[in-house]
Design a protein around this motif. Structure first.
Motif, PDB file in Angstrom:
ATOM      1  N   PRO A 212       0.803  -1.234   0.000  1.00 14.49           N
ATOM      2  CA  PRO A 212       0.000   0.000   0.000  1.00 14.49           C
ATOM      3  C   PRO A 212       0.831   1.277   0.000  1.00 14.49           C
ATOM      4  O   PRO A 212       0.514   2.240  -0.691  1.00 14.49           O
ATOM      5  N   LYS A 213       1.911   1.302   0.772  1.00 14.11           N
ATOM      6  CA  LYS A 213       2.760   2.498   0.804  1.00 14.11           C
ATOM      7  C   LYS A 213       3.415   2.735  -0.551  1.00 14.11           C
ATOM      8  O   LYS A 213       3.509   3.878  -1.033  1.00 14.11           O
ATOM      9  N   GLU A 214       3.861   1.670  -1.186  1.00 13.79           N
ATOM     10  CA  GLU A 214       4.478   1.789  -2.510  1.00 13.79           C
ATOM     11  C   GLU A 214       3.455   2.260  -3.540  1.00 13.79           C
ATOM     12  O   GLU A 214       3.751   3.130  -4.378  1.00 13.79           O
ATOM     13  N   VAL A 215       2.265   1.698  -3.480  1.00 17.51           N
ATOM     14  CA  VAL A 215       1.227   2.062  -4.448  1.00 17.51           C
ATOM     15  C   VAL A 215       0.871   3.534  -4.337  1.00 17.51           C
ATOM     16  O   VAL A 215       0.814   4.262  -5.343  1.00 17.51           O
ATOM     17  N   TRP A 216       0.657   4.006  -3.111  1.00 15.68           N
ATOM     18  CA  TRP A 216       0.217   5.387  -2.955  1.00 15.68           C
ATOM     19  C   TRP A 216       1.353   6.384  -3.163  1.00 15.68           C
ATOM     20  O   TRP A 216       1.113   7.538  -3.543  1.00 15.68           O
ATOM     21  N   SER A 217       2.586   5.961  -2.952  1.00  9.81           N
ATOM     22  CA  SER A 217       3.715   6.814  -3.328  1.00  9.81           C
ATOM     23  C   SER A 217       3.732   7.010  -4.837  1.00  9.81           C
ATOM     24  O   SER A 217       3.975   8.121  -5.346  1.00  9.81           O
ATOM     25  N   PHE A 218       3.454   5.926  -5.551  1.00  9.09           N
ATOM     26  CA  PHE A 218       3.417   6.011  -7.017  1.00  9.09           C
ATOM     27  C   PHE A 218       2.213   6.826  -7.489  1.00  9.09           C
ATOM     28  O   PHE A 218       2.322   7.623  -8.436  1.00  9.09           O
ATOM     29  N   VAL A 219       1.055   6.653  -6.828  1.00  8.81           N
ATOM     30  CA  VAL A 219      -0.124   7.445  -7.181  1.00  8.81           C
ATOM     31  C   VAL A 219       0.163   8.934  -6.982  1.00  8.81           C
ATOM     32  O   VAL A 219      -0.216   9.780  -7.809  1.00  8.81           O
TER      33      VAL A 219
ATOM     34  N   ALA B  11      -3.153  15.916  -1.473  1.00  6.63           N
ATOM     35  CA  ALA B  11      -4.071  15.070  -0.699  1.00  6.63           C
ATOM     36  C   ALA B  11      -3.643  13.606  -0.784  1.00  6.63           C
ATOM     37  O   ALA B  11      -3.759  12.851   0.196  1.00  6.63           O
ATOM     38  N   CYS B  12      -3.140  13.195  -1.955  1.00  9.86           N
ATOM     39  CA  CYS B  12      -2.625  11.825  -2.092  1.00  9.86           C
ATOM     40  C   CYS B  12      -1.422  11.620  -1.176  1.00  9.86           C
ATOM     41  O   CYS B  12      -1.275  10.554  -0.560  1.00  9.86           O
ATOM     42  N   TRP B  13      -0.571  12.641  -1.069  1.00  9.81           N
ATOM     43  CA  TRP B  13       0.586  12.523  -0.180  1.00  9.81           C
ATOM     44  C   TRP B  13       0.137  12.408   1.275  1.00  9.81           C
ATOM     45  O   TRP B  13       0.674  11.591   2.033  1.00  9.81           O
ATOM     46  N   ILE B  14      -0.833  13.236   1.665  1.00  7.80           N
ATOM     47  CA  ILE B  14      -1.344  13.179   3.039  1.00  7.80           C
ATOM     48  C   ILE B  14      -1.966  11.825   3.329  1.00  7.80           C
ATOM     49  O   ILE B  14      -1.757  11.226   4.402  1.00  7.80           O
ATOM     50  N   TRP B  15      -2.754  11.300   2.399  1.00  9.66           N
ATOM     51  CA  TRP B  15      -3.365   9.982   2.585  1.00  9.66           C
ATOM     52  C   TRP B  15      -2.281   8.911   2.699  1.00  9.66           C
ATOM     53  O   TRP B  15      -2.387   7.994   3.518  1.00  9.66           O
ATOM     54  N   ASN B  16      -1.238   9.036   1.892  1.00 14.96           N
ATOM     55  CA  ASN B  16      -0.150   8.063   1.936  1.00 14.96           C
ATOM     56  C   ASN B  16       0.529   8.066   3.297  1.00 14.96           C
ATOM     57  O   ASN B  16       1.026   7.039   3.751  1.00 14.96           O
ATOM     58  N   TYR B  17       0.518   9.224   3.948  1.00 12.03           N
ATOM     59  CA  TYR B  17       1.145   9.308   5.265  1.00 12.03           C
ATOM     60  C   TYR B  17       0.207   8.855   6.375  1.00 12.03           C
ATOM     61  O   TYR B  17       0.505   7.911   7.105  1.00 12.03           O
ATOM     62  N   TYR B  18      -0.937   9.512   6.508  1.00  9.32           N
ATOM     63  CA  TYR B  18      -1.856   9.193   7.603  1.00  9.32           C
ATOM     64  C   TYR B  18      -2.711   7.956   7.301  1.00  9.32           C
ATOM     65  O   TYR B  18      -2.755   7.008   8.095  1.00  9.32           O
ATOM     66  N   GLY B  19      -3.404   7.981   6.167  1.00 11.86           N
ATOM     67  CA  GLY B  19      -4.356   6.911   5.866  1.00 11.86           C
ATOM     68  C   GLY B  19      -3.710   5.555   5.725  1.00 11.86           C
ATOM     69  O   GLY B  19      -4.146   4.567   6.337  1.00 11.86           O
TER      70      GLY B  19
END
Length: 363
Positions: free
Chosen positions: A303-310, A341-349
């Motif tokens: 998940p962390k890798e996916v959202w970093s890429f997103v 917002a994607c970066w914030i979600w990648n961190y908190y969410g």
């Protein structure tokens, strides 16, 4: 005996780190109050430059501001140059930047300089807290969300102060920055706090210093770009209301007309995001290399890798749209905010709600 002494020393350093973080919050609170005072005293000055420029532009039906003619003794006509304004994209309005939070007043400027001085002090105290935390655990202080959050806010303030040191006109960002830093530290100390401890074996690598430090720096700078995009949306709406001849409330006018023009804020946000995007690309590549060393594979759709890429794709789309499709203004601002917002979600969410190989440190 030596082991016990080292443990006691590390515990003392951890306690010192906590006290320094709380002390920095107290100083940031004083900086917040000083910024508020700067805005209050600035509101008493004449800050109608934006409204006047828009009115003149509207009366001239889009033509350049007329030069003013004044007569000198003897009847010689002297042409006064029109006020230099910040030129926006082709086809859009030309509006001068506002006078800043101080509103051009000496007293407002005094409180603004006090606010910056307190922000510098808060930054130094918080940075000392980060260093103390690192010394207490004898590693990079980024092993959990608490440590990441404290370092993130430290870097964000440091980036802001660096822009000020480079003589950039960004003091208008001070109030928003200090407010969000206090929020970040409040969340970190209240809900994310984790006792200092050693890392899991997978994280014992020099890539921790490289990958996580660049991720923190990118997030802090992306935050500054997002703040510029938010203020752009408010300022652009304000300018549009004036251009259409609509009435604007006194409080809204007093605040927004002191900010840089919408065109300046649009350029500021774009340049900040464009400058840090290559480093975010490096962050993802460094993470993949570290994953290959730690887990035997470079990419596993964690998940962390996916959202970093997103997040990377979102910022790439933003920059591509600006460069090729000519996206500027509100559409570009919305896309930049979506990317952040994607970066914030990648961190908190992702860290709190999703599980994966990156969920090794709880919070």
């Amino acid at each position: 005996m030596t082991t016990l002494l080292a443990a006691a020393t590390n515990e003392s350093l951890a306690d010192l780190s906590n006290k320094l973080v709380y002390a920095s919050m107290a100083v940031y609170t004083l900086a917040f109050l000083a910024h508020i005072t700067e805005w209050v005293f600035g509101s008493r000055s004449k800050v109608g430059r934006t409204a006047a420029a828009l009115t003149a532009s509207k009366a001239a039906a889009g033509t350049a501001p007329a030069v003013q003619v004044r007569q000198k003794g003897g009847g010689t006509a002297v042409l006064d140059k029109p006020e230099v304004v910040t030129r926006s994209a082709s086809g859009s309005r030309d509006v001068p930047d506002g006078p800043g939070a101080a509103g051009g007043t000496e007293q407002g400027d005094l409180y603004g300089r006090i606010a910056v001085s307190l922000t510098v002090l808060g930054f130094l105290i918080e940075a000392a807290g980060v260093v103390s935390r690192a010394m207490s655990v004898e590693r990079a202080p980024w092993g959990n969300m608490y440590e990441f959050s404290v370092t993130f806010s430290t870097v964000a303030v440091g980036a802001y102060l660096l822009l000020l040191a480079l003589k950039k006109n960004v003091r208008w960002l001070g109030l928003i920055l200090v407010t969000t830093v206090l929020l970040d530290l409040g969340i970190a100390t209240t809900w994310l706090y984790t006792e200092s401890d050693q890392l899991v074996p997978a994280l014992h690598s020099y890539w921790l210093w490289i990958h996580v430090s660049t991720a923190i720096f990118c997030g802090a700078v992306f935050y500054i770009g997002a703040a510029g995009a938010v203020l752009y949306l408010f300022r652009d709406s304000y300018e549009s209301h004036l251009e259409a001849g609509r009435t604007v409330g006194k409080f809204r006018s007093s605040v927004l007309e002191r900010l840089p023009s919408a065109a300046s804020l649009d350029k500021f946000s774009y340049r900040i995001n464009a400058a840090v995007f290559p480093l975010w690309t490096f962050t993802i590549v460094a993470g993949a290399i570290w994953a290959g060393d730690a887990w035997g594979r470079y990419w596993g759709w964690d998940p962390k890798e996916v959202w970093s890429f997103v997040t990377w794709v979102a910022y790439a789309c933003y920059l591509h749209a600006r460069a090729t499709a000519g996206w500027k203004g509100r559409k570009a601002a919305y896309l930049a905010l979506f990317a952040f917002a994607c970066w914030i979600w990648n961190y908190y969410g992702v860290n709190i709600l999703l599980s994966g190989k990156h969920s090794y440190a709880g919070v």
